[in-house]
Design a protein around this motif. Structure first.
Motif, short mmCIF file in Angstrom:
data_model
loop_
_atom_site.label_atom_id
_atom_site.label_comp_id
_atom_site.label_asym_id
_atom_site.label_seq_id
_atom_site.Cartn_x
_atom_site.Cartn_y
_atom_site.Cartn_z
N SER A 102 39.18 49.09 40.80
CA SER A 102 38.02 48.24 40.48
C SER A 102 38.34 47.36 39.26
CB SER A 102 36.77 49.09 40.23
OG SER A 102 36.83 49.78 38.99
N ALA A 103 39.11 47.89 38.32
CA ALA A 103 39.51 47.07 37.15
C ALA A 103 40.38 45.91 37.60
CB ALA A 103 40.24 47.94 36.13
N TRP A 104 41.25 46.17 38.57
CA TRP A 104 42.14 45.12 39.08
C TRP A 104 41.33 44.06 39.87
CZ3 TRP A 104 46.01 42.41 38.20
CH2 TRP A 104 46.74 41.74 39.19
N ASP A 105 40.40 44.52 40.71
CA ASP A 105 39.56 43.58 41.46
C ASP A 105 38.78 42.68 40.49
OD1 ASP A 105 40.47 44.65 43.81
OD2 ASP A 105 38.70 45.91 44.15
N TRP A 106 38.36 43.25 39.38
CA TRP A 106 37.64 42.47 38.37
C TRP A 106 38.55 41.43 37.72
CZ3 TRP A 106 33.54 40.37 36.55
CH2 TRP A 106 33.42 40.03 35.20
N GLN A 107 39.80 41.84 37.45
CA GLN A 107 40.76 40.88 36.86
C GLN A 107 41.01 39.73 37.85
OE1 GLN A 107 42.31 41.40 33.59
NE2 GLN A 107 42.52 39.23 34.00
N LEU A 108 41.07 40.05 39.13
CA LEU A 108 41.24 38.99 40.15
C LEU A 108 40.02 38.07 40.17
CD1 LEU A 108 42.70 41.22 43.04
CD2 LEU A 108 43.94 39.45 41.77
N LYS A 109 38.86 38.67 40.01
CA LYS A 109 37.61 37.86 39.98
C LYS A 109 37.58 36.93 38.77
CE LYS A 109 34.04 38.27 42.14
NZ LYS A 109 33.58 37.57 43.35
N LEU A 110 38.08 37.40 37.64
CA LEU A 110 38.11 36.56 36.44
C LEU A 110 39.00 35.34 36.68
CD1 LEU A 110 38.31 39.20 33.56
CD2 LEU A 110 36.38 37.70 34.09
N ARG A 111 40.10 35.56 37.43
CA ARG A 111 40.96 34.42 37.74
C ARG A 111 40.24 33.47 38.70
NH1 ARG A 111 46.72 35.25 40.62
NH2 ARG A 111 45.34 35.99 42.25
N GLU A 112 39.60 34.03 39.72
CA GLU A 112 38.85 33.21 40.70
C GLU A 112 37.79 32.36 39.98
OE1 GLU A 112 37.32 35.67 43.99
OE2 GLU A 112 35.52 34.41 43.87
N ARG A 113 37.15 32.97 38.99
CA ARG A 113 36.11 32.23 38.24
C ARG A 113 36.71 31.35 37.15
NH1 ARG A 113 31.84 37.21 37.48
NH2 ARG A 113 30.96 37.15 39.59
N LYS A 114 38.02 31.35 37.04
CA LYS A 114 38.75 30.55 36.04
C LYS A 114 38.32 30.90 34.60
CE LYS A 114 39.86 26.56 38.96
NZ LYS A 114 39.57 27.14 40.26
N ILE A 115 37.96 32.16 34.41
CA ILE A 115 37.62 32.61 33.06
C ILE A 115 38.89 33.05 32.34
CG2 ILE A 115 36.39 34.43 31.77
CD1 ILE A 115 34.20 34.27 33.93
N MET A 116 39.84 33.60 33.12
CA MET A 116 41.06 34.13 32.51
C MET A 116 42.23 34.02 33.47
SD MET A 116 40.95 37.71 30.61
CE MET A 116 39.57 37.31 29.56
#
Ligand code: NAD
Ligand code: WQD
Length: 346
Positions: A332-346
């Protein structure tokens, strides 16, 4: 609806997950957050998960008059979960007064306002940091383990806060309180709509690890492999943030339904499972298939060698148990990191 709960710091990591869980069982949530360590979009993302938009007031909890106005505007608040605080251990060493102000003044403001607005229960976010490095005979730690001198101003604020709450309840105020001592919360909501948003270079292990796996950081430094532990790296009790969030709902219900025997109770929130830093890296690679470049470096000053919870009291008295596996939590931590990239936050 079961009533209104005020969640301070509700746009933050643990507060946002707790808001979703409160909404899931029928509470109306009012979030107060100054967004000093979170983003306004979190409110939208909570709504995406639960289908319910929590009320949101951008207020600094140091501002007692503004908090009073929140209680008046949202009349009938039955319980408060107080997450709002500053939490970076290193920063607290550099800016102690910022921590003494932000982690103590809001607490006093809220405790003073509660009887005026007839709030019935108060849940406080404390930390296993209050136990310091327990003696081997006290591992895993129970709630009765000695409180040791704090090793940082941050840790000291949590000890002082606990004392303020204890003295306030002792003075027979008309409300109950539950102090929750978290071990190491990690992971994100399974929808990956909300998660932890570290500010700058992460100091905590899992955000640094997921950023390294993403290529944002070159390699993860493992702080020490010469500790007296089976693989030489430190041991912690990593608890899934959704499991942790659910414990807050149970604590609120316990107070509002008068199930608690005492007016003040303390619970350790952990899994009862000690996992080493190296084991955690392996579990991450196993569950995601993503390699984490890492190197062993010197010990980090002030680190505790090993600590994990004895959660039996919370299991038996609250009827709450952490259920998520470390693998699913790291996924779940990894899926969140992927989401941050998708949202262009990180
Ligand atoms: P977080 O920084 O993600 O959330 C805290 C929220 O409070 C943020 O949204 C921030 O903007 C807000 N806030 C801070 N000061 C405020 C103020 N004066 N007025 C209004 N809002 C304010 O942190 P988190 O990880 O969700 O931690 C929540 C609580 O749990 C904190 O009290 C923290 O000390 C405690 N805790 C956290 C951990 C951990 O490892 N994350 C472990 C033990 C205890
Ligand atoms: C975990 C382990 C590090 C980063 C802190 C606060 C505590 C609580 C939770 C709020 C340690 C190792 C870390 C890295 C590493 N917060 N590590 N490389 O120190 O247990 O607790 O956060 O209350 O109060 O002190 O958590 O995630 O920083 O470290 O090897 O880049 O990972 O040495 O053994 P910690 P952490």
């Amino acid at each position: 609806m079961k009533g209104k709960i005020l969640v301070t710091g509700g746009a933050g990591y643990i507060g946002s997950h707790t808001t979703v869980e409160l909404q899931a069982v029928g509470y109306e949530v009012v979030i107060v957050d100054n967004l000093s360590n979170s983003r306004a979009e979190v409110i939208d993302n909570i709504e995406k998960i639960s289908g319910i938009r929590p009320a949101f007031e951008q207020v600094d909890c140091n501002d007692k008059a503004a908090l009073d106005a929140v209680f008046k505007k949202h009349s009938g608040i039955r319980g408060i979960i107080h997450f709002a605080a500053s939490k970076a251990v290193g920063e607290s060493v550099e800016k102690p007064l910022l921590y003494y102000r932000n982690n103590i003044v809001p607490l006093v403001n809220i405790l003073e306002l509660m009887p005026i607005h007839k709030v019935e229960g108060f849940v406080f976010s404390s930390s296993c940091t209050v136990y310091g490095q327990p003696d081997a005979k006290n591992l895993p730690v129970t709630e009765t383990a000695p409180i040791l001198p704090a090793t940082s101003p941050y840790g000291n604020t949590k000890q002082i806060d606990e004392e303020i709450i204890r003295d306030t309840i002792h003075a027979s105020v008309p409300f109950k309180s539950i102090i929750l001592r978290y071990f190491n919360p990690i992971g994100a909501h399974p929808t990956a709509e909300i998660g932890e948003l570290p500010n700058g270079v992460p100091q905590n292990l899992v955000p640094f690890l997921t950023q390294t796996a993403m290529g944002i950081r070159k390699e993860l430094s493992v702080f020490g492999n010469d500790y007296s532990t089976p693989d030489g790296s430190c041991i912690r009790d990593f608890i899934n943030v959704v499991d942790l969030a659910k414990a807050h709902v149970v604590a609120v219900e316990r107070m509002l339904n008068n199930k608690s025997k005492a007016n003040l109770e303390y619970f350790n929130l952990g899994t009862g499972r000690g996992v080493s830093v190296l084991e955690l890296i392996n579990a991450f690679e196993k569950s995601t298939g993503v390699k984490v470049p890492y190197k062993i470096v010197a010990r980090r000053e002030g680190d505790i060698e090993q600590i994990w919870a004895n959660p039996r009291y919370a299991n038996e008295v609250l009827g709450w148990t952490a259920v998520e596996t470390i693998e699913d939590t790291l996924k779940s931590a990894w899926d969140w990191q992927l989401k941050l990239r998708e949202r262009k936050i990180m």
